[in-house]
Structures are given as C-alpha cells and as structure tokens.
Motif scaffolding. Structure first.
Motif, PDB file in Angstrom:
ATOM      1  N   GLY A 237       0.847  -1.191   0.000  1.00 50.96           N
ATOM      2  CA  GLY A 237       0.000   0.000   0.000  1.00 50.96           C
ATOM      3  C   GLY A 237       0.879   1.236   0.000  1.00 50.96           C
ATOM      4  O   GLY A 237       2.074   1.156  -0.286  1.00 50.96           O
ATOM      5  N   GLU A 238       0.266   2.354   0.345  1.00 50.73           N
ATOM      6  CA  GLU A 238       1.033   3.600   0.326  1.00 50.73           C
ATOM      7  C   GLU A 238       1.910   3.742   1.565  1.00 50.73           C
ATOM      8  O   GLU A 238       1.527   3.309   2.652  1.00 50.73           O
ATOM      9  N   ALA A 239       3.052   4.403   1.395  1.00 47.92           N
ATOM     10  CA  ALA A 239       3.881   4.748   2.549  1.00 47.92           C
ATOM     11  C   ALA A 239       3.012   5.568   3.507  1.00 47.92           C
ATOM     12  O   ALA A 239       2.219   6.391   3.077  1.00 47.92           O
ATOM     13  N   GLY A 240       3.138   5.311   4.796  1.00 46.47           N
ATOM     14  CA  GLY A 240       2.344   6.051   5.769  1.00 46.47           C
ATOM     15  C   GLY A 240       1.102   5.285   6.214  1.00 46.47           C
ATOM     16  O   GLY A 240       0.389   5.713   7.120  1.00 46.47           O
TER      17      GLY A 240
ATOM     18  N   SER B 194      12.490   6.017  -0.568  1.00 47.51           N
ATOM     19  CA  SER B 194      13.062   6.993   0.354  1.00 47.51           C
ATOM     20  C   SER B 194      12.112   8.184   0.480  1.00 47.51           C
ATOM     21  O   SER B 194      12.391   9.276   0.021  1.00 47.51           O
ATOM     22  N   LEU B 195      10.973   7.923   1.091  1.00 45.74           N
ATOM     23  CA  LEU B 195       9.881   8.898   1.201  1.00 45.74           C
ATOM     24  C   LEU B 195       9.179   8.633   2.514  1.00 45.74           C
ATOM     25  O   LEU B 195       9.187   7.509   2.985  1.00 45.74           O
ATOM     26  N   VAL B 196       8.534   9.642   3.082  1.00 46.87           N
ATOM     27  CA  VAL B 196       7.797   9.383   4.322  1.00 46.87           C
ATOM     28  C   VAL B 196       6.331   9.067   4.036  1.00 46.87           C
ATOM     29  O   VAL B 196       5.729   8.175   4.608  1.00 46.87           O
TER      30      VAL B 196
ATOM     31  N   GLY C  74       3.268   8.527   0.844  1.00 47.91           N
ATOM     32  CA  GLY C  74       3.043   8.308  -0.579  1.00 47.91           C
ATOM     33  C   GLY C  74       4.104   7.361  -1.097  1.00 47.91           C
ATOM     34  O   GLY C  74       5.070   7.041  -0.415  1.00 47.91           O
ATOM     35  N   GLY C  75       3.956   6.880  -2.305  1.00 52.72           N
ATOM     36  CA  GLY C  75       4.903   5.906  -2.833  1.00 52.72           C
ATOM     37  C   GLY C  75       4.516   4.527  -2.358  1.00 52.72           C
ATOM     38  O   GLY C  75       3.837   4.375  -1.338  1.00 52.72           O
ATOM     39  N   HIS C  76       4.975   3.527  -3.077  1.00 53.30           N
ATOM     40  CA  HIS C  76       4.545   2.163  -2.773  1.00 53.30           C
ATOM     41  C   HIS C  76       5.442   1.514  -1.720  1.00 53.30           C
ATOM     42  O   HIS C  76       6.658   1.551  -1.820  1.00 53.30           O
ATOM     43  N   ASN C  77       4.819   0.933  -0.708  1.00 48.72           N
ATOM     44  CA  ASN C  77       5.522   0.179   0.327  1.00 48.72           C
ATOM     45  C   ASN C  77       5.048  -1.255   0.293  1.00 48.72           C
ATOM     46  O   ASN C  77       3.844  -1.480   0.130  1.00 48.72           O
ATOM     47  N   CYS C  78       5.920  -2.204   0.491  1.00 44.68           N
ATOM     48  CA  CYS C  78       5.410  -3.555   0.716  1.00 44.68           C
ATOM     49  C   CYS C  78       6.272  -4.314   1.701  1.00 44.68           C
ATOM     50  O   CYS C  78       7.436  -3.970   1.927  1.00 44.68           O
TER      51      CYS C  78
ATOM     52  N   VAL D 195      20.990   4.626  -3.885  1.00 42.58           N
ATOM     53  CA  VAL D 195      19.591   4.179  -3.792  1.00 42.58           C
ATOM     54  C   VAL D 195      19.360   3.892  -2.311  1.00 42.58           C
ATOM     55  O   VAL D 195      19.564   2.780  -1.848  1.00 42.58           O
ATOM     56  N   PRO D 196      18.941   4.923  -1.568  1.00 42.21           N
ATOM     57  CA  PRO D 196      19.092   4.908  -0.104  1.00 42.21           C
ATOM     58  C   PRO D 196      18.424   3.757   0.635  1.00 42.21           C
ATOM     59  O   PRO D 196      18.948   3.314   1.644  1.00 42.21           O
ATOM     60  N   THR D 197      17.268   3.288   0.175  1.00 40.79           N
ATOM     61  CA  THR D 197      16.546   2.312   0.994  1.00 40.79           C
ATOM     62  C   THR D 197      16.639   0.898   0.424  1.00 40.79           C
ATOM     63  O   THR D 197      15.810   0.052   0.734  1.00 40.79           O
ATOM     64  N   TRP D 198      17.643   0.649  -0.405  1.00 36.93           N
ATOM     65  CA  TRP D 198      17.778  -0.677  -1.019  1.00 36.93           C
ATOM     66  C   TRP D 198      19.113  -1.292  -0.629  1.00 36.93           C
ATOM     67  O   TRP D 198      19.846  -0.733   0.164  1.00 36.93           O
TER      68      TRP D 198
END
Ligand SMILES: Cc1ncc(C[n+]2csc(CCOP(=O)(O)OP(=O)(O)O)c2C)c(N)n1
Lengths: 594, 287
Positions: free
Chosen positions: A24-27, A56-58, A60-64, A328-331
């Motif tokens: 879903g969305e980040a957050g 690397s977002l707080v 929005g953007g896709h999180n899984c 690529v900060p979060t990978w």
C-alpha cells in the motif's frame, strides 16, 4: 586450520512454507502490520523471514512487506507469493506476476474492483476493510488489522495469538485503543469465516512451544537489532552516531534503551564527530561502537586510521546501500568491500567481518568488541539493508554467557611511577593499555608516529619498529580468527562462493538444488581480512567448478581471492539493482552450469 | 598533589620557534594546574594538529593528540566516558575554526564540561604561514599574496551568539592574566572557550607583540563589567581595532550535558561493570 563442514538437508515434504505479502502507500502502517503478522507466527512456534521494500519517502509511494512463514528454518525471501493483501490497486498490479497459482488476494472491493486477468485461478477475497473501520468508528490506519484478521481466518490460525500481539503493541496506549484494534481485526476474521466458508488455503495450528531456558518463543529481530543487542551484551556503554539508512535503527534501539541499560547515546553533528567521539570514549576505557552507511563511512575514514595509529579499539558498523553518493538509499548492495578493505592512507591492521544472518550479527558484534580490545585496532562490521532491516526469527541469544575479553590491561599495582609506555614493545606487538585517570601514570596517545611512550618521533629506526609492531598484531590475531564455513558435501561438483548476507539465499538455493538431485557446496566468508588464506586455498583447490555470487558490480570477493590465492573464479552471478538475491535466481544459474 | 608525577615536568624540550607565543601558554597552563592542585593523572589534554598540537610532548599529563580539526570531538567522547577527568582541548585557529568549525558550533549546543584553549596566531603556522579563519582582512600571506578577501571569524562572538556558557580572551604575552583566565575557565561548569591571542613571530608580521601591547585592555578593569549580560558581552566581543578587550566576556550557569544524563548520575561510565546486563525488559519487544 581447515574449513568446518555443515550438512544441507532438503525440506520435508510435509512442511508448511508460505509467503504473505502486504502492499500500500507509505504512511499506511504497512511495516507494523507485517511485523504483527510475523510475530503472531513466531509466537506459535513457526519460523519467519520478513523482507520489506519502501522508497526513500515518508508519505506516498509504494511500500510492501512480505513474510515467509514456515515450520522449518527459513533464511530468505522468495519470489512466489501465496497471499497478497492489496490495500490499493497499485499493489495488485505491481505484484501480480509474483502470485502463485491459486494464490489468495485480500482486497477491499468497495475501494477498487478486481478481476483475475491471469489463468492462475486466483482466489479473490473481498473484505470491506474501510467499511468495517467506519462501522467501528476506528482510524483508517487500523485497516491493516482488519486484513490481518482476515489472513488469520484464511489460514485457519489461532486468532487469540494475534489479539495478544495487538494488546502488547498498544500496551501504553490504554485499554480503549487495544479493544478497538482487536475488534476490527476480529471483524475481518469473522467476515472471512462467514462469507468464504469453503476457501481454506491452509490449516495452521500453533506448533508445540519450544523448550528454552529463557522463554517459550524465539525472537523476531532485524540484523540491526541483533547488532544493538550484541553491543550491549558485549559491554558497550557509549554510542555516538549520525543517522543514515540503513544503519539508523541501531541508533534508535540504543537511544530507546539508554536509560534502562545505562548507556550514553549521542546524536552527533556528523560522522566525523561520531567516529572521533567514539575514539575518545574508547581511549578513556569504555567499550564503544558507532554505526553508519557508506556515505557516513567515507567521513569516518579519517577516524579509522586514527584508531589504527593510536591503537585505540574501535568498532564501526557499515550498513551498506547502493552507491556511489546518495545512491539508492533504501535498497541493498554489497558494494563497499574494497572500500572498507583499503579505506585511509598508509598501512595499519584492521578486521572486517560481514555477518550472514541475525544470529551471526549478534555473535560477530561481540567478537568484534573482543578483537578490537585484545588487538587494539579498528574492526568494521559490514552488513547491508537486507540484513540490517529484514526480520528473521532466531533462537534467544545466550546474552548472559557472553565472554568479554579486554586483552592486556596495565593495572595500577604493576606500575612503578612514570615508566608506563602506552606503546611499549612486546613479543606479540600488543602493549598493555592503561586508561587515563590511573594513579601514578599518564597515558600518551599520539596520531603522529611515536615512540614507546607516545612522544612524537621521526626517527627512522623507531618508525620501522612501530610499523612492524602494529602489523605484528595481525599474525597473532590470525590464529583465532573464525574461518570461512563450507556448507554441503566437500566433493560436490560445484562450489558457490559468497560473503555476508548472500548466505540466506544461497543456503536456500542449495536446499532446492539438493532436492532436485544437484549437490553443491558453499564457502561462506564472514571474516574477510585478515584473509583466511589456508582454508580458502585448500577448499577452492579441490573445487571442480566455482561460482561467485555477490551483490555488487565488481565481484570484490572474487578479486580478493584472486589477489590472495591466485585462483581465478570465472563464473559470477552479480546483482546490483538494489534487490537482494532470490534463491531461484541462484538455482537457475547453477543448473545452467552443471 | 597526590601523585609522584607532580610538577608536570617537561620530558622533551619544546621545539617551537624561539619567541613563539606557545611558550607563554605552556607556562600559564602549568601554573594553572599547580594552582588548581590538579594531579597529572587526572588531567587529559586533547590536542589537534598544528604547532599547538606539539604540546603532547611537552607536559606530563594524559594526552590524546588526534587529527587536525577533531580534538573537540575526541575530548567530548573522553569526557562522557569518564567525567572525573579534567579535560582540556588544545587547538588552533585553523584547527578549531577551520577544519573543526562544525564541532565548535555543536559543542556549544551540548555544553559538556570542557576547557577549550584556542591558540589563536591568526595563521596556519605549522604548514608555514597560510591564511587562517582569523587572519585579518587585507593581510598578505602565502595564500593571499594580494591581501585576504575574506573577513575573519570571531570565536568569542561566535560562542556568545550560539549559546556558549563561558567565553573569554587572553594573551600569551601576559602569563598572569592567562593563568587566571585558564583557572576561571576550568572552574566553569560547562563548555569554556578561551581565545588566546598569540603572535606568530615567523609568519605573522601584523599581529605582533607590539600590536597587541598597544591595543589590549582588560575587562576586569572596567567598573561595572559583570560578564553576565549577553548583549553587552556580544558588543564587547565585536570590538577589534584600536582597542581589543581581554578577560571574561560572558559567563552563564546552565545545566551541563553530563548532568542532564540520568545514566551518569551513578558515576563515570568507565567504572561500570561490562558483563551481566539484564536484557529481559528489552527483549519483550521482540517476542
Ligand atoms: C586533514 C588535514 N588537512 C590538512 C592538514 C595540514 N595541516 C596541519 S596543521 C594545519 C594548520 C594548523 O593551523 P592552526 O590550527 O592554526 O595551528 P598552528 O600551527 O597555527 O598552531 C594544516 C592545514 C592536516 N594535518 N590534516
């Protein structure tokens, strides 16, 4: 010195092994939902490996977040998904190719419509997540709990375990919040039971409790949490650091525990300050660690050599991420091996250790602290996003049985006044340390080349003697350095070589290959320098075919092996897209070679 | 004195240029230690790199001579590990304000109990006379042959403006005054900054002993100067021309970083046992 051999057993056919994924969305609290589900299975005696992806977002953007749950030890994420919780349509579209035939998809049909565009006969399970939330006047973020309840029902697991997890999670938030969260989860559970009585993916009863002296369940931990626990078990009291993904959660954990465990944790102005403060703390006699990622390690490079020259024990964790620069900060990536091997000008002894899993992260941290103090040098722990942030179920650490070895320490009673020389020449190159404040002596540490007493010198003979003294420590350290392990039969037709966190996917691939009748062995490096020359030469000289598997572009380990042994590894499987290895990728490559 | 290292004896003869201001600072430092009755083994000097850093060889105390620009970071770590030590930072204008400028600003925010002695010769002297962050505008040096374009930094004003709790200035040529200021700085509970004006006879032809003798005046001699008014202190700190003030500009009681840490109320970190930690409370979160 010879490699230890470890057997590889194929999976039992009766074993449970499935992957659940939520997106879903980040957050939207994706990670916390995934963690709760993972914990629910660990409490029931299952093994879990959980892996998450986020930008690397707080917001929005896709999180899984995906949890692999099994009745046997699991060491890595896999590509195939059995259950997908799609909190938005994007999740379904992005992950549809990962779904297995007959996989279940939990979604909110009132939020978006789903039809199965595949021929996989997907089981679409429509749960009115948002409506249930509204009905119970709950907050939108609790939507996850509805999906968790539905998941528990889908695999016919014990709802009370989930309820227990939720109660613990919100223990400080009061009864009301706990009740509401459990209520919505239960509503998800009931909705599934009522509307999908004929869909049964699995039937999972909790496994019998595990025998253990401390507690009846395993721990669910990230590599960073294991490092933080290793640090405090190993006597660390001081932790100065500057935040950088994926190392930051070490700082978060220690800051959280500081009061309870009596630590001083400082968020410094930069990594230069962090490493120099750490050196100041260690010089004063306190066990000290700092942690960062590649960019911060660049700034710590000057401090690394300062520790080398002043012979100050220093442990630095470098949690790698894809570089260069911000990268690529979060990978994930294993791109810093060459950098850490050679960082800083000149020559001085150092140790580099790259744990392969959560249990090794704990062990390596404690050993790093001991080696740093016994040999008075810097030790770098190399991890990466995959290990640092993925959750793995693991047996409870024997933290009370930890052996703390501080090496040679000059005690007041032995002293006759001002004769103490911080850098006294000894047979093994190790001079007894003393801490400032010790009566009758002074401790002179010096970043300039120095004599036995720490006075600056440019004398040619002393310079040579001091260089030799520092390097001599490695000869002695070499004797106690843990050797690379060989997993699988020594006579296998193919040897896989890897270091650090590729351990999980490679061991999983080996299992799959063994089941397919293809035996392999796997030489896994944790300690990379000083280089375990004898063991490696012996093992690789017997290998019929060698495949190097590394998460980087430059095959750094293969290069190091060639440099040290002359053995050239021609076959390489390299990955540098920020994603970890999946066991199936390794299986496919091995199959193409044998 | 409780140990037999007592007189902070010089084991190696200082190799500074004859006439260097560092000799005066070394004398004042030793006098201050004596007056404060600090035994050698309880003193830690953390040096940066520069002519000032050679102090590591010339006085019998504990020392950590680290990297250029980093003594303040090392000193804060050492102090947090053992707050029973009397920790002094020995730094230069290049070291403290150039390479290490960021550490200075953040040390002001923390207010750890340290005494920072800034050997301010307005040059990078060890590296043979380049301009430094305190070189005066228009001054000609190896790196500013046409005259320096940049404006100098003012460490005293910086400290006062950014939450510093003790800001003073003295002169290497006035050993009595300097001794007194070092003692006051050490007695201050918190981060103390002492800007020590110091001629460099080899590379600074402008800020000479004569230059300072003509201009310096003492704040102590000004009636009503209390050093407790931040704005007044700031204004005084900015004064640099025909008249240059020395003395304690500003002093303020404020909780130190160490005192704000509950962990440290039980004594120095270094005295705690290493093993036997109880993690059951912490582990609950991971079950
Ligand atoms: C990282 C680094 N950069 C540059 C140098 C070279 N260097 C040594 S001392 C110094 C300047 C010293 O100036 P200051 O701190 O004012 O001390 P002084 O010699 O004037 O006492 C420089 C640039 C160094 N040692 N390390």
């Amino acid at each position: 010195m010879s490699a230890q051999f470890f057997k590889v057993e194929p999976s039992k056919s009766s074993s449970v092994d499935f992957t659940w994924k939520i997106g879903g969305e980040a957050g939207w609290g994706i990670k916390s939902a995934g963690l709760n589900l993972s914990k629910a299975f660990v409490r029931g005696g299952y093994h879990v490996f959980s892996y998450d992806e986020y930008p690397s977002l707080v917001r929005g953007g896709h999180n899984c977040y995906q949890a692999r749950i099994s009745s046997e030890k699991v060491r890595s994420q896999v590509l195939d998904v059995d259950i997908l919780v799609a909190l938005n349509k994007e999740t379904f579209d992005l992950h549809i190719s990962e779904l297995k035939p007959h996989a279940a998809v939990i979604y909110d049909g009132r939020h978006f419509n789903l039809v199965d565009p595949t021929d996989k006969k997907l089981r679409l399970i429509n749960i009115p997540l948002r409506e249930i939330i509204k009905k119970h006047e709950a907050m939108e973020i609790m939507m996850n709990n509805v999906a968790l309840g539905a998941t528990i029902a889908l695999v016919d697991y014990d709802f009370d375990i989930l309820a227990g997890i939720i109660s613990d999670q919100f223990a400080n938030k009061g009864e009301e919040i706990i009740k509401q969260n459990i209520k919505v989860a239960r509503a998800g559970y009931d909705h599934f039971k009522k509307n999908y009585p004929s869909v049964k993916l699995l039937s999972l009863t909790p496994l019998p409790p595990l025998p253990h002296p401390h507690q009846d369940s395993r721990l669910l931990l990230t590599g960073n949490e294991a490092i933080a626990l290793g640090a405090v078990s190993g006597g660390v009291k001081f932790f100065p650091a500057y935040p950088m993904t994926p190392a930051s959660s070490i700082l978060h954990s220690l800051a959280e525990w500081a009061q309870e465990l009596g630590l001083v944790v400082v968020q410094t102005e930069d990594e230069i300050s962090a490493v120099n403060m750490a050196i100041g703390g260690a010089y004063s006699g306190v066990r000290t660690v700092t942690a960062t990622s590649g960019g911060g390690f660049c700034l710590m490079t000057e401090g690394l050599g300062l520790a080398g020259m002043t012979e100050t024990p220093l442990v630095i964790v470098n949690a790698q991420r894809p570089g260069p620069a911000t990268g690529v900060p979060t990978w994930t990536e294993q791109g810093d091996l060459r950098f850490t091997l050679h960082a800083h000008q000149g020559t001085f002894p150092r140790v580099i250790a790259a744990p392969g899993d959560v249990a090794e992260a704990f062990e390596v941290t404690i050993n790093a602290l001991n080696l740093a103090e016994k040999y008075q040098l810097p030790v770098i722990i190399l991890t990466d996003k995959l290990l640092s942030e993925s959750h793995e179920s693991t047996e409870v650490f024997d933290y009370q049985g930890v052996k703390i070895e501080r090496g040679k320490i000059h005690k007041e009673s032995q002293s006759d006044s001002s004769k103490y020389g911080r850098y006294a020449f000894t047979k093994d190159g190790i001079s007894p340390r003393a801490f400032p404040g010790t009566a009758n002596i002074t401790v002179r540490a010096n970043s300039d080349e120095h004599d036995e007493f720490g006075f600056s010198t440019e004398d040619s003979k002393i310079r040579i003697a001091m260089m030799n003294k520092r390097q001599m420590k490695l000869k002695h350290l070499d004797k106690e350095l843990p050797q690379p392990r060989l997993y699988g039969p020594p006579q296998a037709p193919l040897t896989v070589v890897g270091w650090g966190t590729t351990k999980g996917p490679i061991l999983e691939a080996q299992k799959m290959l063994t089941a397919a009748g293809i035996p392999t062995n796997f030489l896994h490096f944790v300690y990379l320098t000083p280089f375990p020359l004898e063991t490696v030469t012996k093992v690789l000289n017997q290998s019929k075919k060698i495949l190097d598997v590394e998460g980087n572009f430059d095959a750094a380990l293969a290069g190091l092996i060639r440099e040290k042994t002359g053995i050239e590894i021609k076959e390489k499987l390299l990955k540098y897209d920020g994603r970890p290895f999946y066991p199936s990728e390794i299986v496919n490559r091995v199959k193409s070679l044998v | 004195m409780t140990d037999n290292l007592s007189n902070h004896n010089i084991l190696h003869k200082p190799n500074w240029c004859p006439g260097c201001g560092n000799f005066g600072i070394l004398s004042a430092l030793k006098k201050a230690f004596e007056k404060l009755s600090l035994p050698s083994h309880k003193i830690l000097l953390v040096e940066g790199i520069g002519c000032h850093g050679h102090m590591v060889n010339f006085i019998e105390t504990n020392h950590f001579e680290g990297l250029h620009g980093r003594p303040l970071a090392v000193a804060q770590g050492a102090k947090l590990a053992n707050h029973d030590l009397n920790v002094f930072v020995i730094s230069g204008d290049g070291d403290f304000l150039g390479e290490g400028g960021n550490h200075f600003l953040h040390a002001l925010r923390r207010n750890i109990n340290l005494t920072c002695l800034l050997f301010n010769n307005q040059r990078y002297s060890l590296t043979t006379g380049q301009a430094s962050p305190t070189t005066e505008k228009g001054d000609k040096t190896k790196t500013s042959p046409q005259g320096l374009i940049e404006e100098p930094l003012n460490p005293v004003a910086l400290a006062i403006a950014n939450g510093g709790t003790f800001a003073a200035r003295s002169f290497s040529g006035d050993i009595l005054h300097l001794t007194d200021i070092i003692i006051k700085a050490h007695q201050h509970e918190g981060l103390a900054i002492v800007d020590i004006l110091q001629p460099c006879i080899s590379f600074n032809k402008l800020n000479t002993v004569e230059y300072f003798r003509k201009r310096l005046y003492k704040l102590e001699e000004i009636s009503n100067y209390q050093a407790d008014n931040r704005l007044e202190a700031y204004e005084r700190a900015l004064e640099w021309g025909d008249k240059i003030p020395i003395g304690v500009f500003y002093r303020k009681e404020k909780q130190t970083y160490e005192n704000a840490l509950l962990t440290l109320t039980e004594g120095p970190l270094v005295s705690r046992p290493l093993g036997g930690i109880d993690l059951e409370g912490v582990l609950k979160e991971y079950r």
